[in-house]
Design a protein around this motif. Structure first.
Motif, PDB file in Angstrom:
ATOM      1  N   LEU A 356       0.838  -1.203   0.000  1.00  0.00           N
ATOM      2  CA  LEU A 356       0.000   0.000   0.000  1.00  0.00           C
ATOM      3  C   LEU A 356       0.872   1.252   0.000  1.00  0.00           C
ATOM      4  CD1 LEU A 356      -3.195   0.546   2.128  1.00  0.00           C
ATOM      5  CD2 LEU A 356      -1.521   2.362   1.872  1.00  0.00           C
ATOM      6  N   VAL A 357       1.880   1.285   0.847  1.00  0.00           N
ATOM      7  CA  VAL A 357       2.777   2.443   0.906  1.00  0.00           C
ATOM      8  C   VAL A 357       3.476   2.632  -0.433  1.00  0.00           C
ATOM      9  CG1 VAL A 357       4.884   3.337   1.972  1.00  0.00           C
ATOM     10  CG2 VAL A 357       3.096   2.302   3.403  1.00  0.00           C
ATOM     11  N   ALA A 358       3.914   1.537  -1.048  1.00  0.00           N
ATOM     12  CA  ALA A 358       4.604   1.637  -2.333  1.00  0.00           C
ATOM     13  C   ALA A 358       3.691   2.218  -3.411  1.00  0.00           C
ATOM     14  CB  ALA A 358       5.113   0.258  -2.755  1.00  0.00           C
ATOM     15  N   HIS A 359       2.428   1.819  -3.416  1.00  0.00           N
ATOM     16  CA  HIS A 359       1.490   2.363  -4.407  1.00  0.00           C
ATOM     17  C   HIS A 359       1.285   3.857  -4.202  1.00  0.00           C
ATOM     18  CE1 HIS A 359       0.686  -1.474  -6.112  1.00  0.00           C
ATOM     19  NE2 HIS A 359      -0.030  -1.947  -5.107  1.00  0.00           N
ATOM     20  N   VAL A 360       1.143   4.288  -2.957  1.00  0.00           N
ATOM     21  CA  VAL A 360       0.960   5.714  -2.676  1.00  0.00           C
ATOM     22  C   VAL A 360       2.190   6.494  -3.124  1.00  0.00           C
ATOM     23  CG1 VAL A 360       0.698   7.429  -0.851  1.00  0.00           C
ATOM     24  CG2 VAL A 360      -0.697   5.355  -0.813  1.00  0.00           C
ATOM     25  N   ARG A 361       3.377   5.984  -2.783  1.00  0.00           N
ATOM     26  CA  ARG A 361       4.611   6.685  -3.150  1.00  0.00           C
ATOM     27  C   ARG A 361       4.835   6.711  -4.653  1.00  0.00           C
ATOM     28  NH1 ARG A 361       8.578   4.372   1.688  1.00  0.00           N
ATOM     29  NH2 ARG A 361       7.694   5.687   3.354  1.00  0.00           N
ATOM     30  N   ALA A 362       4.260   5.732  -5.354  1.00  0.00           N
ATOM     31  CA  ALA A 362       4.364   5.723  -6.816  1.00  0.00           C
ATOM     32  C   ALA A 362       3.373   6.679  -7.474  1.00  0.00           C
ATOM     33  CB  ALA A 362       4.145   4.307  -7.337  1.00  0.00           C
ATOM     34  N   GLY A 363       2.557   7.359  -6.675  1.00  0.00           N
ATOM     35  CA  GLY A 363       1.607   8.325  -7.210  1.00  0.00           C
ATOM     36  C   GLY A 363       0.311   7.730  -7.702  1.00  0.00           C
ATOM     37  N   ARG A 364       0.026   6.497  -7.323  1.00  0.00           N
ATOM     38  CA  ARG A 364      -1.221   5.868  -7.755  1.00  0.00           C
ATOM     39  C   ARG A 364      -2.375   6.310  -6.862  1.00  0.00           C
ATOM     40  NH1 ARG A 364       2.412   1.078  -8.135  1.00  0.00           N
ATOM     41  NH2 ARG A 364       3.042   1.022 -10.323  1.00  0.00           N
ATOM     42  N   LEU A 365      -3.574   6.260  -7.428  1.00  0.00           N
ATOM     43  CA  LEU A 365      -4.783   6.535  -6.663  1.00  0.00           C
ATOM     44  C   LEU A 365      -5.112   5.278  -5.865  1.00  0.00           C
ATOM     45  CD1 LEU A 365      -6.829   8.969  -6.563  1.00  0.00           C
ATOM     46  CD2 LEU A 365      -8.280   7.591  -8.064  1.00  0.00           C
ATOM     47  N   VAL A 366      -5.122   5.390  -4.534  1.00  0.00           N
ATOM     48  CA  VAL A 366      -5.260   4.220  -3.665  1.00  0.00           C
ATOM     49  C   VAL A 366      -6.431   4.416  -2.720  1.00  0.00           C
ATOM     50  CG1 VAL A 366      -4.128   2.784  -1.918  1.00  0.00           C
ATOM     51  CG2 VAL A 366      -2.775   3.782  -3.778  1.00  0.00           C
ATOM     52  N   ALA A 367      -7.294   3.414  -2.640  1.00  0.00           N
ATOM     53  CA  ALA A 367      -8.379   3.390  -1.666  1.00  0.00           C
ATOM     54  C   ALA A 367      -8.194   2.182  -0.775  1.00  0.00           C
ATOM     55  CB  ALA A 367      -9.735   3.330  -2.355  1.00  0.00           C
ATOM     56  N   LEU A 368      -8.547   2.319   0.501  1.00  0.00           N
ATOM     57  CA  LEU A 368      -8.396   1.238   1.470  1.00  0.00           C
ATOM     58  C   LEU A 368      -9.759   0.835   2.006  1.00  0.00           C
ATOM     59  CD1 LEU A 368      -6.863  -0.641   3.384  1.00  0.00           C
ATOM     60  CD2 LEU A 368      -6.403   1.331   4.862  1.00  0.00           C
ATOM     61  N   GLY A 369     -10.108  -0.425   1.770  1.00  0.00           N
ATOM     62  CA  GLY A 369     -11.294  -1.022   2.375  1.00  0.00           C
ATOM     63  C   GLY A 369     -10.851  -1.879   3.546  1.00  0.00           C
ATOM     64  N   ASP A 370     -11.111  -1.416   4.749  1.00  0.00           N
ATOM     65  CA  ASP A 370     -10.566  -2.010   5.966  1.00  0.00           C
ATOM     66  C   ASP A 370     -11.626  -2.887   6.622  1.00  0.00           C
ATOM     67  OD1 ASP A 370      -8.930  -2.529   8.095  1.00  0.00           O
ATOM     68  OD2 ASP A 370      -8.851  -0.471   8.856  1.00  0.00           O
ATOM     69  N   ASP A 371     -11.883  -4.054   6.024  1.00  0.00           N
ATOM     70  CA  ASP A 371     -13.018  -4.890   6.435  1.00  0.00           C
ATOM     71  C   ASP A 371     -12.626  -6.079   7.294  1.00  0.00           C
ATOM     72  OD1 ASP A 371     -14.844  -3.299   5.179  1.00  0.00           O
ATOM     73  OD2 ASP A 371     -15.157  -4.596   3.449  1.00  0.00           O
TER      74      ASP A 371
END
Length: 568
Positions: A356-371
Motif C-alpha cells: 500500500l505504501v509503495a502504491h501511494v509513493r508511486a503516485g497511484r490513486l489508492v483506496a483502502l477497504g478495511d473490512d
C-alpha cells in the motif's frame, strides 16, 4: 425526540456557537456545516435508507465530492432509531420537491416501511407498503427521462426484538433442514422451535413473506421500465438461512424477465446509496474505471466478510460492476488500486502495508477497504502505515464497508478526469475568463473538502470511537447509569451522548493533526492550470450519537482548504 447533536465547547467556539456546550443541537436537513453555493455538475435527489452516518451523511459527501448537489427529504420525515420514518411524507416529497433533480437515488425500504429497521417487522401492511411505493411510479410518469436508480433489501436473518438471536438460529437451521436436506439437525430445529412462541415465529415468517413479495414486484417494475437500475441488497446474512431460497427465487425471476443488465443482487444495505451515487458520477463523466484489487491476509476468493454470504472477491467485483468499471490484474493498468484488508488468518499484514505504501509513493490513486474486523479499523494495519503515509493521501477509506471507500475514490477520480479534459461548469471551452476559472476552482475545492471530511468521519467512527476504548467505555457508562440495553437507551441519552462525544474528541483531534492538517493536494485542473489546495484547519466538529444507542457515533467535521498559491 431528544436533541442528539452535541459538540465540545472549544470546537463550538470555532463555529461561532459558544455557550452551547452540553446543550442539544438538533441537526435537520443537510449535514450540519452547509457550504456556500458553487457551480455543480448536477443535482441528485436522494431518499436515504435512514439517517445513520453511512446511509445519510456518506452519500451526500460522496455526491459533493463528485461535484453534485443533493436534495433530501426533511430529516424529521426519516424517523430515528425505532421510530419509523413517514414513508408517505417522503413519497410526497419525492413527487413534488425533486422537479429540478437530474437523477434520483431511492431507498425503497424508506418509502415502503419507514426505513431499514422497520422493514424487519410486520407493522406496515403489505397494501400500505405498495401504496407508498407508488410514489416512484408517479416520478417515472412525470419525469420519464430522469435517471431513477433504486435499491431494495432482502430481509436479514436477525430481526429486532427480544427473540432476535433465537430467531436467527432457528431461521438458519430451518433452511438447512427443510431446504438443504440436513435431517440430522432436526432435533436442533425442534428444540429451537420449542423455545420461540408460535406467534413470534409466525410474525417473522409473515414479515419475510411480505418483503419477498415486494422484492419480486420491484424486479417486475424494473422490467417494466420504472427503474433504470435496481440493486436488491442482501442485508446482514450468512451462507445458510431463510434468505437463501428467497435470493435464489429473486435471481430466477431476474433471469426469467431478462433484466440482469439492470437488476443485480449483492450483499449490502448501508452501502448501496453511496455506490449508486458514484455510478451516476462515473456515467456522467463517460469513463469506465479500471480497478486493481489486492488482498491482505487471505485472498478474497477464500474469505467471506462478516455479515456477508458470498466470497469477498465476488462482492468486490460486484461493486465494481455496479459502477460500470472493470477489475484488472496489475496496478500499472489501473486507474484505482483498491487495497482490501481481509481477516480470517493470523498471518502478518506487514507485506500488505508495504505494498500500500509503495502504491501511494508511486503516485497511484489508492483506496483502502478495511473490512478485516467488522465495523472497526484494523489497528495492526494502521500501526504499520503510521509515519509512512498520511491518511489524507488515500483516495478513500472505510472501516465499515469497502463499497464506501470504492464509491468515494471512483467519484473523486471521475471528477478529476472531467477537470483534466476541461469539462467543468460553467461552460466547457478552455478559452474562458477568470470568473469561470474561479468557479471551477471553487467546485474542485468544495469537492475535495467533502471527500476529506468523509475520510475523517469514517476514521473517527471506526477508529477513534469503535476501535479505541470509547465505545466500550460508553456502553459501560450507560449500564452504570441504569440503562439495561445500550442499544435502546431510554432515559439517560443526554448524559451518555455527552460522555461519548467528550471521550471521542481527543482521539479525533489527534487524528486530524497527525493525518490531515497541512497536507497539500492536487485537485485537478480549472481548464487552464493545475489546481492545488492545502488543508488549512479544522473549523468545527459535529459529533453525536445519531440513535438512542452506543453502537455508532456520527462525525461531521468541517475543514477549511486554502489555495496553495506556491503550486499554481
Amino acid at each position: 425526540m431528544p436533541d442528539h447533536a452535541l459538540s465540545r465547547r472549544g470546537l463550538l467556539r470555532a463555529a461561532g456557537l459558544t455557550g452551547l456546550a452540553g446543550a442539544g443541537l438538533t441537526a435537520l436537513g443537510p449535514p450540519a456545516h452547509a457550504r456556500p453555493k458553487t457551480p455543480r455538475l448536477g443535482t441528485i435527489a436522494l431518499v436515504p435508507l435512514d439517517d445513520r452516518p453511512y446511509t445519510w451523511y456518506a452519500p451526500q459527501q460522496i455526491a459533493t465530492g463528485a461535484g453534485y448537489d443533493t436534495l433530501l427529504p426533511p430529516r424529521e420525515t426519516l424517523g430515528r432509531h425505532f421510530a419509523p420514518g413517514d414513508g408517505r411524507a417522503v413519497g410526497q416529497w419525492l413527487t413534488s420537491s425533486t422537479t429540478q433533480a437530474d437523477a434520483l437515488v431511492v431507498a425503497l425500504p424508506m418509502l415502503a416501511y419507514g426505513g431499514l429497521l422497520n422493514s424487519r417487522n410486520s407493522s406496515v401492511p403489505e397494501a400500505e407498503a405498495f401504496a407508498r411505493l407508488a410514489a416512484v411510479r408517479t416520478v417515472r410518469q412525470r419525469r420519464p427521462h430522469r435517471r431513477l436508480y433504486a435499491f431494495d433489501t432482502i430481509m436479514r436473518l436477525t430481526p429486532e426484538g427480544p427473540w432476535r438471536n433465537e430467531l436467527r438460529a432457528w431461521a438458519t437451521v430451518k433452511d438447512e433442514v427443510d431446504n438443504l436436506g440436513m435431517v440430522e439437525k432436526r432435533p436442533q430445529l425442534d428444540a429451537l422451535e420449542s423455545q420461540i412462541p408460535v406467534d413470534v415465529r409466525d410474525d417473522y415468517l409473515a414479515t419475510r413473506a411480505r418483503n419477498h413479495r415486494i422484492n419480486l414486484t420491484m424486479i417486475e417494475w424494473a422490467a417494466e421500465g420504472i427503474f433504470d437500475f435496481l440493486v436488491v441488497g442482501q442485508d446482514d446474512a450468512t451462507g445458510h438461512g431463510l434468505h437463501r431460497p428467497e435470493s435464489q427465487a429473486l435471481a430466477a425471476r431476474i433471469a426469467e424477465l431478462g433484466v440482469g443488465d439492470r437488476v443485480v443482487i449483492y450483499p449490502g444495505a448501508d452501502v448501496v446509496a453511496a455506490l449508486l451515487i458514484a455510478k451516476i458520477a462515473v456515467r456522467d463523466a463517460d469513463v469506465r474505471p479500471r480497478v486493481s484489487v489486492e488482498y491482505s491476509r487471505v485472498p478474497g476468493e477464500e474469505w467471506t466478510a462478516p455479515y456477508q454470504n458470498i466470497p469477498y472477491a465476488q462482492l468486490v467485483k460486484g461493486y465494481v460492476d455496479i459502477l460500470g468499471g472493470t477489475v484488472v490484474d496489475r496496478p500499472e493498468q489501473a486507474d484505482l488500486v483498491l487495497m482490501a484488508n481481509t481477516g480470517g488468518s493470523s498471518a502478518s499484514v506487514a507485506p500488505f502495508a508495504d505494498r500500500l505504501v509503495a502504491h501511494v509513493r508511486a503516485g497511484r490513486l489508492v483506496a483502502l477497504g478495511d473490512d478485516a474486523i467488522a465495523g472497526h479499523s484494523d489497528r495492526r494495519l494502521l500501526s504499520l502505515l503510521n509515519g509512512r503515509i498520511r491518511y489524507v493521501e488515500l483516495a478513500g477509506y472505510s472501516g465499515w464497508n469497502i463499497g464506501i471507500s470504492l464509491a468515494q475514490a471512483t467519484s473523486r477520480w471521475a471528477l478529476r478526469q472531467r477537470s483534466l479534459r476541461g469539462d467543468l461548469p460553467p461552460g466547457a471551452p478552455r478559452t474562458v475568463g477568470e470568473p469561470v476559472l474561479a468557479a471551477r476552482r471553487a467546485l474542485l475545492h468544495d469537492a475535495a473538502r467533502a471527500t476529506i471530511e468523509l475520510s475523517i468521519s469514517e476514521l473517527v467512527q471506526t477508529d477513534s470511537y469503535r476501535a479505541s476504548n470509547v465505545r466500550t467505555a460508553t456502553t459501560a457508562y450507560a449500564s452504570a447509569l441504569g440503562e439495561p440495553d445500550p442499544q435502546n437507551i431510554a432515559t439517560h441519552f443526554a448524559e451518555i451522548n455527552a460522555y461519548a462525544v467528550d471521550n471521542t474528541v481527543p482521539h479525533a483531534e489527534k487524528l486530524f493533526a497527525d493525518e490531515f492538517a497541512g497536507a497539500t493536494l492536487a485537485l485537478g485542473s480549472d481548464g487552464r492550470a493545475p489546481v492545488t489546495a492545502r488543508v488549512d484547519r479544522l473549523d468545527a466538529w459535529h459529533l453525536y450519537l445519531p440513535w438512542n444507542r452506543t453502537g455508532e457515533i456520527a462525525a461531521e467535521p468541517r475543514i477549511v482548504l486554502t489555495p496553495d498559491r506556491g503550486r499554481r
